[in-house]
Scaffold this motif. Structure first.
Motif, mmCIF file in Angstrom:
data_model
loop_
_atom_site.group_PDB
_atom_site.id
_atom_site.type_symbol
_atom_site.label_atom_id
_atom_site.label_comp_id
_atom_site.label_asym_id
_atom_site.label_seq_id
_atom_site.Cartn_x
_atom_site.Cartn_y
_atom_site.Cartn_z
ATOM 1 N N PRO A 195 10.291 6.426 2.345
ATOM 2 C CA PRO A 195 11.441 6.776 1.503
ATOM 3 C C PRO A 195 11.497 8.226 1.040
ATOM 4 O O PRO A 195 12.534 8.667 0.548
ATOM 5 N N ALA A 196 10.398 8.967 1.157
ATOM 6 C CA ALA A 196 10.396 10.379 0.757
ATOM 7 C C ALA A 196 9.658 11.177 1.818
ATOM 8 O O ALA A 196 8.597 10.764 2.289
ATOM 9 N N CYS A 197 10.226 12.334 2.206
ATOM 10 C CA CYS A 197 9.674 13.104 3.321
ATOM 11 C C CYS A 197 9.743 14.598 3.011
ATOM 12 O O CYS A 197 10.801 15.113 2.626
ATOM 13 N N CYS A 198 8.621 15.289 3.174
ATOM 14 C CA CYS A 198 8.576 16.734 2.963
ATOM 15 C C CYS A 198 9.575 17.462 3.863
ATOM 16 O O CYS A 198 10.175 18.461 3.466
ATOM 17 N N ALA A 199 9.750 16.946 5.079
ATOM 18 C CA ALA A 199 10.648 17.594 6.029
ATOM 19 C C ALA A 199 12.111 17.423 5.654
ATOM 20 O O ALA A 199 12.985 18.058 6.247
ATOM 21 N N ARG A 200 12.370 16.598 4.657
ATOM 22 C CA ARG A 200 13.740 16.394 4.175
ATOM 23 C C ARG A 200 13.894 16.846 2.726
ATOM 24 O O ARG A 200 14.791 16.408 2.015
ATOM 25 N N GLY A 201 12.986 17.732 2.303
ATOM 26 C CA GLY A 201 13.125 18.346 0.997
ATOM 27 C C GLY A 201 12.308 17.755 -0.124
ATOM 28 O O GLY A 201 12.296 18.310 -1.234
ATOM 29 N N ALA A 202 11.601 16.660 0.105
ATOM 30 C CA ALA A 202 10.762 16.069 -0.943
ATOM 31 C C ALA A 202 9.475 16.869 -1.103
ATOM 32 O O ALA A 202 9.042 17.576 -0.191
ATOM 33 N N LEU A 203 8.855 16.758 -2.267
ATOM 34 C CA LEU A 203 7.586 17.449 -2.508
ATOM 35 C C LEU A 203 6.442 16.763 -1.779
ATOM 36 O O LEU A 203 5.420 17.390 -1.498
ATOM 37 N N HIS A 204 6.603 15.480 -1.518
ATOM 38 C CA HIS A 204 5.545 14.742 -0.837
ATOM 39 C C HIS A 204 6.160 13.774 0.161
ATOM 40 O O HIS A 204 7.341 13.423 0.064
ATOM 41 N N ALA A 257 0.864 -1.185 0.000
ATOM 42 C CA ALA A 257 0.000 0.000 0.000
ATOM 43 C C ALA A 257 0.899 1.233 0.000
ATOM 44 O O ALA A 257 1.856 1.307 0.785
ATOM 45 N N ARG A 258 0.599 2.190 -0.861
ATOM 46 C CA ARG A 258 1.385 3.416 -0.925
ATOM 47 C C ARG A 258 0.485 4.615 -0.647
ATOM 48 O O ARG A 258 -0.536 4.788 -1.295
ATOM 49 N N ILE A 259 0.874 5.393 0.332
ATOM 50 C CA ILE A 259 0.170 6.616 0.686
ATOM 51 C C ILE A 259 1.117 7.777 0.448
ATOM 52 O O ILE A 259 2.255 7.750 0.933
ATOM 53 N N GLU A 260 0.664 8.776 -0.298
ATOM 54 C CA GLU A 260 1.474 9.970 -0.534
ATOM 55 C C GLU A 260 0.706 11.200 -0.057
ATOM 56 O O GLU A 260 -0.498 11.330 -0.315
ATOM 57 N N ILE A 261 1.399 12.083 0.654
ATOM 58 C CA ILE A 261 0.815 13.336 1.130
ATOM 59 C C ILE A 261 1.617 14.477 0.532
ATOM 60 O O ILE A 261 2.774 14.693 0.917
ATOM 61 N N LEU A 262 1.033 15.169 -0.437
ATOM 62 C CA LEU A 262 1.697 16.319 -1.037
ATOM 63 C C LEU A 262 1.561 17.510 -0.097
ATOM 64 O O LEU A 262 0.461 17.817 0.365
ATOM 65 N N ASP A 263 2.675 18.186 0.204
ATOM 66 C CA ASP A 263 2.690 19.323 1.133
ATOM 67 C C ASP A 263 2.123 18.920 2.495
ATOM 68 O O ASP A 263 1.206 19.555 3.022
ATOM 69 N N ASN A 264 2.691 17.894 3.069
ATOM 70 C CA ASN A 264 2.248 17.385 4.367
ATOM 71 C C ASN A 264 2.462 18.443 5.454
ATOM 72 O O ASN A 264 3.602 18.763 5.791
ATOM 73 N N PRO A 265 1.393 18.992 6.039
ATOM 74 C CA PRO A 265 1.556 20.059 7.029
ATOM 75 C C PRO A 265 2.098 19.578 8.367
ATOM 76 O O PRO A 265 2.545 20.388 9.176
ATOM 77 N N LEU A 266 2.062 18.274 8.624
ATOM 78 C CA LEU A 266 2.542 17.733 9.894
ATOM 79 C C LEU A 266 3.869 16.990 9.732
ATOM 80 O O LEU A 266 4.273 16.240 10.626
ATOM 81 N N ALA A 267 4.546 17.219 8.634
ATOM 82 C CA ALA A 267 5.797 16.515 8.380
ATOM 83 C C ALA A 267 6.886 16.947 9.349
ATOM 84 O O ALA A 267 7.067 18.136 9.623
ATOM 85 N N THR A 268 7.589 15.978 9.884
ATOM 86 C CA THR A 268 8.834 16.183 10.618
ATOM 87 C C THR A 268 9.793 15.116 10.095
ATOM 88 O O THR A 268 9.346 14.130 9.495
ATOM 89 N N PRO A 269 11.090 15.271 10.270
ATOM 90 C CA PRO A 269 12.022 14.305 9.683
ATOM 91 C C PRO A 269 11.682 12.860 10.021
ATOM 92 O O PRO A 269 11.604 12.473 11.178
#
Length: 210
Positions: free
Chosen positions: A182-191, A144-156
């Motif tokens: 594998p991808a995190c908004c808080a680490r520079g990813a878009l989602h 299952a893959r969940i992607e959150i674009l511009d996640n407002p609660l992102a932390t590393p």
């Protein structure tokens, strides 16, 4: 200017109250009331510690709390608190939001059938963990893959989100489920991307208890 030409003020996006409530509970469990007060005060949210939200709450408040937690505590300690808060959030959902008959059904189904059903439910309630972030979800028969674009609660590393998804899938789909981020908004990813993989394969009779 005519009133009908004045653009309406957009209402701030909201998230579920557990994004705040369970952080408070995890802080108290780890360091008592003084620790909780210190972090909430750093976030400018001390009133919410005394009068916790009981309904949807401003995503800016939840975001401020999660960021303050990461700034106020050492990295490892902050991650432990967010992980505990995520598990507590999932436990609350299991106790109060996901009907018992639905839980029994998911636990009885093979992982390949239970996983997409749970994923659909998570997607339908995405506002609770994503606020204004745009959520997509897909199941390819294995992951299952969940992607959150511009996640407002992102932390590393997004330990809160990871813990929520892990607890739900391990309880309702397969106790051996793994969650990668594998991808995190808080680490520079878009989602933020979460890859959730039950260990059970089609026809596997052994769903371990959570």
């Amino acid at each position: 200017m005519r009133d009908d030409l004045i653009p309406p003020v957009a209402e701030e996006a909201k998230v579920g109250p557990n994004a705040i409530l369970q952080v408070a509970a995890a802080l108290r469990a780890a360091g008592g009331e003084p620790e909780a007060r210190r972090v909430f005060e750093a976030a400018g949210l001390l009133p919410l510690l005394a009068a916790p939200p009981t309904a949807m709450t401003r995503q800016s408040a939840a975001s401020a709390l999660h960021l303050a937690l990461r700034e106020a505590l050492p990295e490892a300690a902050a991650e432990r608190i967010q992980t505990d808060a995520g598990r507590r959030t999932a436990d609350y959902l299991l106790a109060h939001r996901i009907p018992r008959p639905a839980q029994w059904l998911l636990k009885a189904l093979p992982a390949r059938l239970a996983a997409p059903i749970l994923l659909k439910s998570i997607r339908a309630n995405a506002w609770t963990f994503a606020g204004s972030g745009r959520v997509t979800a897909a199941w390819d028969g294995r992951t299952a893959r969940i992607e959150i674009l511009d996640n407002p609660l992102a932390t590393p590393g997004c330990p809160w989100h990871v813990a929520v998804f892990e607890r739900l899938f391990r309880t309702l789909v397969d106790a051996r489920t793994t969650v990668a981020h594998p991808a995190c908004c808080a680490r520079g990813a878009l989602h933020c991307r979460f890859e959730i993989t039950p260990a059970a394969r089609a026809g596997d009779p052994g769903k371990e208890p959570a």
